[in-house]
Scaffold this motif. Sequence first.
Motif, PDB file in Angstrom:
ATOM      1  N   UNK A   1       6.670   3.654   6.921  1.00  0.00           N
ATOM      2  CA  UNK A   1       7.197   4.781   6.159  1.00  0.00           C
ATOM      3  C   UNK A   1       6.604   4.877   4.751  1.00  0.00           C
ATOM      4  N   UNK A   2       6.627   3.793   3.989  1.00  0.00           N
ATOM      5  CA  UNK A   2       6.190   3.864   2.596  1.00  0.00           C
ATOM      6  C   UNK A   2       4.754   3.458   2.365  1.00  0.00           C
ATOM      7  N   UNK A   3       3.992   3.262   3.441  1.00  0.00           N
ATOM      8  CA  UNK A   3       2.603   2.831   3.295  1.00  0.00           C
ATOM      9  C   UNK A   3       1.727   4.008   2.869  1.00  0.00           C
ATOM     10  N   UNK A   4       1.163   3.936   1.667  1.00  0.00           N
ATOM     11  CA  UNK A   4       0.332   5.032   1.147  1.00  0.00           C
ATOM     12  C   UNK A   4      -1.162   4.765   1.319  1.00  0.00           C
ATOM     13  N   UNK A   5      -1.507   3.611   1.881  1.00  0.00           N
ATOM     14  CA  UNK A   5      -2.908   3.260   2.101  1.00  0.00           C
ATOM     15  C   UNK A   5      -3.481   4.110   3.236  1.00  0.00           C
ATOM     16  N   UNK A   6      -4.620   4.742   2.996  1.00  0.00           N
ATOM     17  CA  UNK A   6      -5.201   5.665   3.994  1.00  0.00           C
ATOM     18  C   UNK A   6      -6.458   5.108   4.668  1.00  0.00           C
TER      19      UNK A   6
ATOM     20  N   UNK B   1      15.793   8.364   0.423  1.00  0.00           N
ATOM     21  CA  UNK B   1      16.943   8.442   1.320  1.00  0.00           C
ATOM     22  C   UNK B   1      17.671   9.778   1.182  1.00  0.00           C
ATOM     23  N   UNK B   2      17.741  10.296  -0.042  1.00  0.00           N
ATOM     24  CA  UNK B   2      18.374  11.599  -0.244  1.00  0.00           C
ATOM     25  C   UNK B   2      17.586  12.686   0.496  1.00  0.00           C
TER      26      UNK B   2
ATOM     27  N   UNK C   1       5.070  11.958   1.566  1.00  0.00           N
ATOM     28  CA  UNK C   1       5.484  10.866   0.668  1.00  0.00           C
ATOM     29  C   UNK C   1       4.846  11.043  -0.710  1.00  0.00           C
ATOM     30  N   UNK C   2       3.590  11.514  -0.733  1.00  0.00           N
ATOM     31  CA  UNK C   2       2.923  11.937  -1.965  1.00  0.00           C
ATOM     32  C   UNK C   2       3.029  10.871  -3.061  1.00  0.00           C
ATOM     33  N   UNK C   3       2.410   9.734  -2.777  1.00  0.00           N
ATOM     34  CA  UNK C   3       2.400   8.624  -3.741  1.00  0.00           C
ATOM     35  C   UNK C   3       3.822   8.235  -4.148  1.00  0.00           C
ATOM     36  N   UNK C   4       4.698   8.253  -3.163  1.00  0.00           N
ATOM     37  CA  UNK C   4       6.098   7.823  -3.291  1.00  0.00           C
ATOM     38  C   UNK C   4       6.932   8.723  -4.208  1.00  0.00           C
ATOM     39  N   UNK C   5       6.482   9.975  -4.322  1.00  0.00           N
ATOM     40  CA  UNK C   5       7.332  10.975  -4.982  1.00  0.00           C
ATOM     41  C   UNK C   5       8.297  11.605  -3.972  1.00  0.00           C
ATOM     42  N   UNK C   6       7.977  11.522  -2.683  1.00  0.00           N
ATOM     43  CA  UNK C   6       8.820  12.028  -1.592  1.00  0.00           C
ATOM     44  C   UNK C   6       9.193  13.505  -1.801  1.00  0.00           C
ATOM     45  N   UNK C   7       8.156  14.290  -2.104  1.00  0.00           N
ATOM     46  CA  UNK C   7       8.410  15.695  -2.431  1.00  0.00           C
ATOM     47  C   UNK C   7       7.517  16.665  -1.672  1.00  0.00           C
TER      48      UNK C   7
END
Length: 627
Positions: free
Chosen positions: A51-56, A80-81, A488-494
């Motif tokens: 889920x949180x893996x941003x490596x491409x 989570x929100x 996920x956008x670099x963990x901005x989740x937006x």
Amino acid sequence: MRSNKIYILFFMLVTIFVACDKEKQPEEKQTMKIEKSAHKKVVYQVFTRLFGNTNTTNKPWGTIEENGVGKFSDFTDKALKKIKDLGVTHIWYTGIPHHDVIRDYTEFGISNDDPDVVKGRAGSPYAVKDYYNVNPDLADNPAKRLAEFKALIKRTHKAGLQLIIDIVPNHVARNYQGLTNPEGVDDFGAKDDKTVVYDVNNNFYYVPGEAFKVPEWQNGYQPLGGENNPLADHRFEEYPAKWTGNGSRAAQPDVNDWYETVKINYGVSPDGRKDFNELPEGFENKNYQKHFDFWKDKKVPSSWVKFKDIALYWIEMGVDGFRYDMAEMVPVEFWSYMNSAIKMKNENAFLMAEVYNPDLYRDYIRKGKMDYLYDKVQLYDTIKNIMQGHGSTDHIADIEKWKKDIEHHMLHFLENHDEQRIASPEFAGNALKGKPAMVISATISTSPTLIYFGQELGEPGAENAGFGSPSRTSIFDYIGVPNLQRWVNDKKFDGGSSTDEEKSLRDFYKRLLNFTINSSAMMGAYQDIHHHNRYHTEWYNDKVLSYVRWDAAEKLIIVSNFNDSNHYGFDLQVPNDIIKKWNLKDGEYETEDQIYHKNKPTLKVEKGVGYIRIDVEPLESFILKLK
């Protein structure tokens, strides 16, 4: 994990209607009343390490350092929100219990795992190595991995979500080693008599006098893709050999067997004898308290107690429920024993399971006290055929009729970790083809809906991760999930990096799922109108499906078009018996689509029959609510 012999019984069953409206016992009526008063549930399955893996990078057989891995900490309050806002009530964190991984964690007191009995580099989540701890890959600090998971439980509950993890009672990793067992808990097999094939209290089945042999690799396969590893020597010490997870009794299982796992013995002898009490006749109608009471004074096999204790350990930690892998490979009496014990601790625990044989559904629900079973062999397989262009919507009403008495307990899905991604060429080749199917899956019954992470973004599962092949997002290797990573956008989740198509699809899922969890009619009555319109309505065909849902507060007409190229226009009929049930008089009634709120056709009732003009575009659906 999928059985090698899926029970393909659907086409025999859809033509059979089993009248199962038997009188229920008073206690069962009370249970059903509680269930029906609740709102619809939506489960978001997330493969935790992805889920949180941003490596491409996405190198086949890549290491954590090369391909990256997600962590518990990636599930931030904001992440989570956003998941909850999608219309989700439960999150299923897949891959939590400590399973085999090919990475050196010896500095944390964890033994290395042998690539000869591990699938992939990151390992299968269904080859659990230690049931009293969690996967060290998921922790920022592996020494504190259990504390980090407990913190995730708190964040999940704070977000208003309930959480589910996997338990795999049929088998454990070939090298199971409980390093963190609670005081007084013996490891699986610690007290087994290994000189015999079977004993009722052995945890495993054995091949006395023979050592385990690693399978003969085929088609050029090599563990870790052939990478040099000191443990990848085509040897694994196990004496005597144990039976393999899928039931193979050979000391050297086949490469297509579940060779990385060993089968758990539940007190069923090799010739099929059950060395435990069976439930008395009529106990399928008893509630979980009665089942719990039944087992209190009974002697049960050792494996039963071990798995019950494992489940209660996680329940006491704050886990809200479980997904059970390959439940039908374990006797139904065990499920009665364990699930009733769980319900005594948490009556609202969410218990769902894989059972692929429709002949067993009612036993595992009623005797086994399962809340929900996969609706795979019937609804999913039928909808998949329709999405692929060679199936007919005519079969769906028969499916709903056959399971009328258990429809609430049949979990609906279009994707999960075992199934191909909708957008993959091997399935539908286009995520948009999932839209009408998703409307049907989410609205046709009172059962929960399952969404697999990235499904709402059209993830195609195209990466070659190493073990296995594309079309399913890999559960065996370290990999990135591109469509999800853009959201996920670099963990901005937006969704800041998502394409317009991905944003539009996610908006559709959000609108649909939020409607279902807030609609009271979703827990009300269902009636098919498809077959009536097939006989009475011009231009209506078997690429369209229609039915109605209602309760005292809401009346809904649902229409979906599975055709990806044709627009259809017709005067849909609502039959007289439904008009009577809805207490509608001759006249006109306004409706409004509940997905986009743009389509507002009028329902005209003439001589007790309803008519509503439907003009539906390719892959379009309407949920029309009477005002």
